[in-house]
Motif scaffolding. Structure first.
Motif, PDB file in Angstrom:
ATOM      1  N   VAL A 276       0.931  -1.169  -0.044  1.00 36.23           N
ATOM      2  CA  VAL A 276      -0.101  -0.121  -0.020  1.00 36.23           C
ATOM      3  C   VAL A 276       0.998   1.264  -0.065  1.00 36.23           C
ATOM      4  N   SER A 277       0.651   2.049  -0.879  1.00 33.49           N
ATOM      5  CA  SER A 277       1.330   3.333  -0.940  1.00 33.49           C
ATOM      6  C   SER A 277       0.968   4.420   0.239  1.00 33.49           C
ATOM      7  N   HIS A 278       2.101   5.039   0.644  1.00 33.27           N
ATOM      8  CA  HIS A 278       1.993   6.101   1.749  1.00 33.27           C
ATOM      9  C   HIS A 278       0.969   7.041   1.425  1.00 33.27           C
ATOM     10  N   THR A 279       0.627   7.491   0.064  1.00 34.90           N
ATOM     11  CA  THR A 279      -0.631   8.369  -0.194  1.00 34.90           C
ATOM     12  C   THR A 279      -1.939   7.716   0.171  1.00 34.90           C
ATOM     13  N   ASN A 280      -1.972   6.492   0.253  1.00 34.22           N
ATOM     14  CA  ASN A 280      -3.239   5.674   0.569  1.00 34.22           C
ATOM     15  C   ASN A 280      -3.665   5.613   1.872  1.00 34.22           C
ATOM     16  N   GLN A 281      -3.764   6.617   2.439  1.00 33.06           N
ATOM     17  CA  GLN A 281      -4.154   6.755   3.936  1.00 33.06           C
ATOM     18  C   GLN A 281      -5.404   5.970   4.237  1.00 33.06           C
ATOM     19  N   ALA A 282      -6.493   6.020   3.474  1.00 33.96           N
ATOM     20  CA  ALA A 282      -7.708   5.493   3.700  1.00 33.96           C
ATOM     21  C   ALA A 282      -7.490   3.813   3.545  1.00 33.96           C
ATOM     22  N   GLY A 283      -6.616   3.443   2.533  1.00 34.71           N
ATOM     23  CA  GLY A 283      -6.320   1.864   2.390  1.00 34.71           C
ATOM     24  C   GLY A 283      -5.723   1.538   3.703  1.00 34.71           C
ATOM     25  N   LEU A 284      -4.346   2.315   4.176  1.00 34.52           N
ATOM     26  CA  LEU A 284      -3.664   1.644   5.310  1.00 34.52           C
ATOM     27  C   LEU A 284      -4.479   1.640   6.594  1.00 34.52           C
ATOM     28  N   GLY A 285      -5.442   2.652   6.653  1.00 28.82           N
ATOM     29  CA  GLY A 285      -6.283   2.834   7.847  1.00 28.82           C
ATOM     30  C   GLY A 285      -7.336   1.278   7.745  1.00 28.82           C
ATOM     31  N   LEU A 286      -7.809   1.059   6.936  1.00 33.90           N
ATOM     32  CA  LEU A 286      -8.947  -0.042   6.507  1.00 33.90           C
ATOM     33  C   LEU A 286      -8.098  -1.215   7.043  1.00 33.90           C
ATOM     34  N   CYS A 287      -6.923  -1.435   6.403  1.00 27.83           N
ATOM     35  CA  CYS A 287      -6.153  -2.701   6.885  1.00 27.83           C
ATOM     36  C   CYS A 287      -5.687  -2.920   8.154  1.00 27.83           C
ATOM     37  N   ARG A 288      -5.595  -1.777   8.805  1.00 25.45           N
ATOM     38  CA  ARG A 288      -5.182  -1.891  10.090  1.00 25.45           C
ATOM     39  C   ARG A 288      -6.180  -2.102  11.020  1.00 25.45           C
ATOM     40  N   ARG A 289      -7.454  -1.479  10.503  1.00 24.04           N
ATOM     41  CA  ARG A 289      -8.714  -1.897  11.496  1.00 24.04           C
ATOM     42  C   ARG A 289      -9.151  -3.090  11.353  1.00 24.04           C
ATOM     43  N   ILE A 290      -8.848  -3.731  10.190  1.00 16.78           N
ATOM     44  CA  ILE A 290      -9.207  -5.172   9.981  1.00 16.78           C
ATOM     45  C   ILE A 290      -8.351  -6.191  10.814  1.00 16.78           C
ATOM     46  N   GLY A 291      -7.131  -5.891  10.925  1.00 16.22           N
ATOM     47  CA  GLY A 291      -6.236  -6.774  11.461  1.00 16.22           C
ATOM     48  C   GLY A 291      -4.958  -7.039  10.783  1.00 16.22           C
ATOM     49  N   PHE A 292      -4.703  -6.380   9.770  1.00 14.76           N
ATOM     50  CA  PHE A 292      -3.618  -6.582   8.957  1.00 14.76           C
ATOM     51  C   PHE A 292      -2.096  -6.024   9.958  1.00 14.76           C
ATOM     52  N   GLU A 293      -1.116  -6.720   9.698  1.00 13.25           N
ATOM     53  CA  GLU A 293       0.092  -6.422  10.378  1.00 13.25           C
ATOM     54  C   GLU A 293       0.976  -5.639   9.484  1.00 13.25           C
ATOM     55  N   GLU A 294       1.749  -4.700   9.955  1.00 14.65           N
ATOM     56  CA  GLU A 294       2.725  -4.075   9.076  1.00 14.65           C
ATOM     57  C   GLU A 294       4.167  -4.860   9.137  1.00 14.65           C
ATOM     58  N   MET A 295       4.623  -5.313   8.179  1.00 22.40           N
ATOM     59  CA  MET A 295       5.950  -5.870   8.117  1.00 22.40           C
ATOM     60  C   MET A 295       7.209  -4.828   8.092  1.00 22.40           C
ATOM     61  N   ASP A 296       8.215  -5.372   8.464  1.00 24.23           N
ATOM     62  CA  ASP A 296       9.399  -4.385   8.423  1.00 24.23           C
ATOM     63  C   ASP A 296      10.031  -4.207   6.972  1.00 24.23           C
ATOM     64  N   TYR A 297       9.290  -3.485   6.320  1.00 21.10           N
ATOM     65  CA  TYR A 297       9.657  -3.397   5.108  1.00 21.10           C
ATOM     66  C   TYR A 297       9.385  -1.656   4.600  1.00 21.10           C
ATOM     67  N   ARG A 298      10.038  -1.342   3.563  1.00 18.33           N
ATOM     68  CA  ARG A 298       9.837  -0.329   3.062  1.00 18.33           C
ATOM     69  C   ARG A 298      10.272  -0.435   1.311  1.00 18.33           C
ATOM     70  N   GLY A 299       9.116   0.007   0.514  1.00 15.28           N
ATOM     71  CA  GLY A 299       9.551  -0.118  -0.903  1.00 15.28           C
ATOM     72  C   GLY A 299       9.254   1.271  -1.511  1.00 15.28           C
ATOM     73  N   TYR A 300      10.000   1.490  -2.570  1.00 18.10           N
ATOM     74  CA  TYR A 300      10.032   2.936  -3.192  1.00 18.10           C
ATOM     75  C   TYR A 300       9.856   2.967  -4.658  1.00 18.10           C
ATOM     76  N   THR A 301       9.261   4.080  -4.943  1.00 14.40           N
ATOM     77  CA  THR A 301       9.412   4.402  -6.677  1.00 14.40           C
ATOM     78  C   THR A 301      10.302   5.592  -6.529  1.00 14.40           C
ATOM     79  N   LEU A 302      11.268   5.906  -7.664  1.00 15.44           N
ATOM     80  CA  LEU A 302      12.204   6.838  -7.665  1.00 15.44           C
ATOM     81  C   LEU A 302      11.942   7.718  -8.973  1.00 15.44           C
ATOM     82  N   GLU A 303      12.012   8.861  -9.298  1.00 18.88           N
ATOM     83  CA  GLU A 303      12.082   9.692 -10.529  1.00 18.88           C
ATOM     84  C   GLU A 303      13.398  10.524 -10.790  1.00 18.88           C
TER      85      GLU A 303
END
Length: 306
Positions: A276-303
């Motif tokens: 999930v992108s950091h710009t999708n705060q609604a999606g992040l919030g939904l996943c966390r409320r349902i019970g998803f757990e965040e991994m020790d991971y970050r991924g990036y797109t560059l320009e």
């Protein structure tokens, strides 16, 4: 060493030498599956390779860094439009840096990265490109991170050499997982809603309509055996979850996500994962409320502007 290095275009017979480079890279990215020779031929050498997400390919090129006849690294680049630039299809296309494979030897990886990135810029300039997106979400190889093409933060060599070449992060992604140990509670959809499921190989799609006429939402699950984390196998990945703006904040996305949790469990998967992108705060919030757990991971797109 530098005076012995040279670059050349790669062709299908080079897949044998690409294999160990890809295997080492995929083993360091979560939820990636092995690529055999047939997979390399399909995802690396076709002019318009299959993509899980929306991509428009115009031109593609694979370039390898060689010493004598030995492949030490390669870069997969294209000209076209990714999921974030489809609306620009009438304008100048962008450059796409799809994948960069480097050797494990840190002292050698920098020279190879500089050489490959220089060749890539010449390719893009030759096609009139002024802007490049590197490791875009939608342009990754389907076996790579559940078809998510972003650059993992633990690929430190890549970040170092791309930064030195002028690339800057523009988007950050999180990886969230849900252990499939029990069924989730589903709300009963409102009267007049119709769900159309569709099974296509290892992908399960969902289309949600109001009165069979107006599409309200769409979602897709993809099933995979992955190298890491091996204890998560078999894995189901949420590769799409879209709710039309008129139906947001009505619980539609929550219900669809819980439906996918239950379907993935019933199909025998042990883990549900998504990026999930950091710009999708609604999606992040939904996943966390349902019970998803965040991994020790970050991924990036560059320009980069060239």
């Amino acid at each position: 060493m530098a005076d012995r290095l040279y670059t050349r275009i790669l062709y299908p017979p080079d897949s044998r030498q690409m294999y160990p480079l890809l295997a080492a890279a995929l083993a360091q990215a979560p939820f990636s599956s092995p690529m055999d020779d047939a997979s390399i031929q399909t995802h690396c050498f076709l002019p318009e390779p299959p993509a899980i997400h929306t991509v428009r390919w115009l031109h593609r090129q694979l370039t390898g860094a060689m010493i004598e006849d030995r492949l030490l690294g390669f870069i997969d680049v294209a000209v076209g439009y990714d999921h974030a630039t489809q609306h620009l299809a009438g304008d100048r296309p962008i450059g796409l840096l799809r994948f960069l494979a480097l050797p494990q030897d840190f002292t050698l990886s920098g020279e190879i990265a500089r050489l490959l990135l220089k060749d890539a810029e010449e390719f893009w300039r030759g096609h009139g490109v002024r802007r490049v997106r590197a490791f875009s979400f939608s342009t990754g190889y389907p076996p790579f991170q559940l078809a998510t093409g972003i650059l993992p933060s633990n690929w430190e060599d890549h970040h170092r050499w791309l930064n030195q070449a002028g690339y800057r992060p523009v988007e950050r992604y999180y990886c969230l997982t849900y252990p499939l140990t029990r069924l989730a509670r589903e709300e009963v959809p409102a009267a007049g809603y119709t769900l159309w499921p569709q099974l296509d190989g290892d992908t399960l799609g969902y289309q949600l309509y109001e009165r069979d006429e107006v599409r309200m939402a769409a979602a897709r699950l993809m099933e995979r055996q992955v190298m890491e984390p091996s204890a998560a196998n078999p894995v189901a990945g949420v590769i799409e979850l879209i709710v039309a703006s008129a139906w947001r904040r009505r619980g539609v996305g929550r219900w669809l996500l819980r439906r996918m949790i239950n379907d993935a469990l019933l199909r025998g998967n042990r883990t549900l994962a998504l990026f999930v992108s950091h710009t999708n705060q609604a999606g992040l919030g939904l996943c966390r409320r349902i019970g998803f757990e965040e991994m020790d991971y970050r991924g990036y797109t560059l320009e980069k502007q060239i």
